[in-house]
Write a protein that holds these residues in place. Structure first.
Motif, PDB file in Angstrom:
ATOM      1  N   GLY A 428      38.097  69.546 -81.604  1.00 59.63           N
ATOM      2  CA  GLY A 428      37.620  69.372 -82.970  1.00 59.63           C
ATOM      3  C   GLY A 428      37.556  67.895 -83.313  1.00 59.63           C
ATOM      4  O   GLY A 428      37.696  67.028 -82.452  1.00 59.63           O
ATOM      5  N   PRO A 429      37.315  67.601 -84.606  1.00 62.39           N
ATOM      6  CA  PRO A 429      37.267  68.587 -85.684  1.00 62.39           C
ATOM      7  C   PRO A 429      35.960  69.376 -85.705  1.00 62.39           C
ATOM      8  O   PRO A 429      34.922  68.897 -85.250  1.00 62.39           O
ATOM      9  N   VAL A 430      36.054  70.601 -86.233  1.00 61.53           N
ATOM     10  CA  VAL A 430      34.888  71.423 -86.513  1.00 61.53           C
ATOM     11  C   VAL A 430      34.880  71.698 -88.009  1.00 61.53           C
ATOM     12  O   VAL A 430      35.910  71.623 -88.671  1.00 61.53           O
ATOM     13  N   LYS A 481      37.434  70.150 -92.640  1.00 59.96           N
ATOM     14  CA  LYS A 481      37.372  70.181 -91.182  1.00 59.96           C
ATOM     15  C   LYS A 481      38.658  70.796 -90.610  1.00 59.96           C
ATOM     16  O   LYS A 481      39.688  70.846 -91.293  1.00 59.96           O
ATOM     17  N   PHE A 498      37.128  77.117 -81.625  1.00 62.63           N
ATOM     18  CA  PHE A 498      36.651  75.812 -81.145  1.00 62.63           C
ATOM     19  C   PHE A 498      35.793  75.976 -79.895  1.00 62.63           C
ATOM     20  O   PHE A 498      35.755  75.119 -79.025  1.00 62.63           O
TER      21      PHE A 498
END
Length: 504
Positions: A428-430, A481, A498
């Motif tokens: 991440g971040p996602v 996020k 993820f």
């Protein structure tokens, strides 16, 4: 802020109330002493700045958020005032929908399964638990997974506010007794017979080689103090007369001043008093302003040098950056708990007994999930903000009554985690919307809605989950996020949410 700076600021807070000022300040005193300050903490901070000079943003943030004498989180709850929820200043994701906490709980179980489903030694940790809503929804979800709950050894909550700690205790433990311990406080979960332990700092928790910690931080890092810097061009040779640096107790002349700089330098943004408000007493003028330090500060000489990301911008005058050293400390600590420390254990001394030394782990285990608003890859700039009554307000206004926060630098957290432990990797971040969709939020909501007949309740549920995943117009699904730290596995396994799937 380091311990030395914090101690100096604390001493100034106590000393300023009784310190007599020189004759020049006494002329200013006629307005300063009689003006009506926005809050008692504003007056205290003004006394400090008047005595020592401008203070770093980090020092200001720490006081307005956690000062025992009027800090936002330490004293605001109660008396009809709240921090979280519709009656407070802002609403967090767990407060919007129970599904958020349920899916975070499912994520923890999925990661536990992916690591082999250890039968004991699991520690649940949440940093900055708010009202305890997230942990409560997670624990309620865990009850349906007996193998996982039987592996849980303890629940740890890192909370600096005594008021919030009591709220969390009532929600998570009910009528169970809370007792003081060597490191904080302890009670018992109302869901299953495991201890719930509170500490004020994650570094107070023991580092144990054979434990499996699952660590959660939701809207915690955004409230940690930041330093802000701007790169300035070198002064012309005939103006290079810098002979002092600014310290927490004021300017200090250098016995051996450095040679005149011929390259750009970082200057720190400082909080200072606004003369129009304090001296002239002009109505509606802000009491505090941000100003660029005229000389180097200890922070500007050290902090921007900790990463190549910051050093690369130094040569570009006008560049601005925000850095949270304390955020990096927390990220490093979290990584060491999961993957073991990359550094040899330090020797415990009489001067350093409160913070247990990190240890090596034969087998990295556990995971961390960090959920907050911030940047995907860029360095935050000009993100300092205040929130009051669900509205954005000036960050320096009404100290103690306004929540002050800044964007989280997720890349900095990842960098600090990887540097601290060779036994972890970061994903991440996602965006929060993508994470929740991957965790099955839509299917879970349809399941909930199928049992609800009341039309008003259905509308609340539907609007709640849509708000969590909405990505348009700066919606929470895009603004927030999610980042995870898991045991290093050479990138062979991506965690669920993820890019990875649920283990079978």
């Amino acid at each position: 802020m380091n311990h030395c700076t914090r101690r100096v600021l604390s001493q100034c807070l106590r000393r300023s109330a009784r310190r007599r000022l020189n004759s020049r300040s006494q002329r200013w005193n006629s307005t300063f002493e009689t003006r009506e300050w926005s809050t008692p903490l504003a007056r205290t901070l003004a006394n400090v700045i008047k005595t020592t000079g401008p203070v770093p943003i980090a020092a200001f943030m720490r006081q307005v958020l956690t000062s025992p004498e009027g800090g936002y989180y330490t004293t605001k709850p109660g008396g009809g005032r709240e921090v979280f929820g519709k009656k407070g200043d802002f609403v967090t994701s767990p407060e919007i929908s129970q599904v958020f906490g349920e899916l975070v709980g499912i994520w923890a179980i999925a990661e536990w399964m992916a690591q082999g489903g250890k039968k004991s030694g699991v520690q649940l940790m949440e940093i900055g638990p708010g009202k305890g809503t997230l942990m409560d929804d997670m624990l309620r979800t865990f009850r349906n997974f007996k193998p996982f709950t039987s592996s849980i050894e303890a629940i740890y909550l890192v909370e600096a506010s005594p008021t919030l700690r009591e709220i969390q205790k009532q929600l998570l433990c009910g009528d169970a007794v809370m007792n003081e311990t060597d490191i904080g406080h302890q009670s018992t979960s109302k869901y299953f017979d495991v201890p719930v332990i509170w500490v004020e700092d994650i570094r107070l928790l023991p580092h144990e080689e054979d434990k499996t910690p699952f660590i959660f931080a939701h809207e915690f890092f955004d409230a940690l103090p930041i330093h802000a810097f701007e790169s300035v061009p070198p002064a012309p040779e005939n103006q290079q007369k810098e002979q002092e640096i600014m310290t927490p107790t004021g300017p200090v002349k250098l016995d051996r001043p450095p040679k005149a700089a011929n390259t750009p330098q970082w200057r720190e943004l400082m909080v200072t008093l606004n003369p129009k408000a304090v001296d002239e007493n002009i109505k509606d003028e802000p009491e505090f302003n941000l100003t660029l330090a005229k000389a180097s500060t200890p922070s500007s000489l050290v902090i921007p040098e900790i990463s190549e990301r910051y050093r690369a911008l130094k040569s570009k005058p006008g560049s601005t950056i925000e850095i949270s050293p304390e955020s990096r400390i927390y990220a490093s600590d979290i990584a060491c708990r999961i993957g073991g420390s990359s550094q040899p254990p330090r020797t415990t001394t009489k001067q350093n007994t409160s913070a247990p030394a990190p240890v090596a782990k034969r087998q990295p285990s556990g995971a961390a999930l960090i959920m907050d608003y911030g940047t995907m890859s860029t360095i935050p700039i000009n993100s300092l903000r205040g929130i009051q009554d669900h509205k954005t307000v000036p960050a320096l206004s009404s100290p103690g009554l306004v929540d002050v926060s800044a964007d989280v630098d997720f890349t900095s957290l990842a960098e600090a985690a990887i540097e601290a432990s060779e036994g972890v990797e970061v994903h991440g971040p996602v965006e929060q919307g993508h994470f929740l969709q991957a965790m099955g939020i839509e299917a879970r909501m349809q399941q909930l809605l199928s049992t609800v007949k009341d039309e008003e309740k259905r509308k609340i549920l539907e609007s709640g989950w849509q708000r969590l995943v909405e990505r348009g117009g700066g919606g929470m699904g895009k603004l927030y996020k999610v980042l995870t730290i898991i045991p290093e596995n050479g990138g062979r396994r991506r965690p669920v949410g993820f890019g990875g799937g649920v283990p079978i």
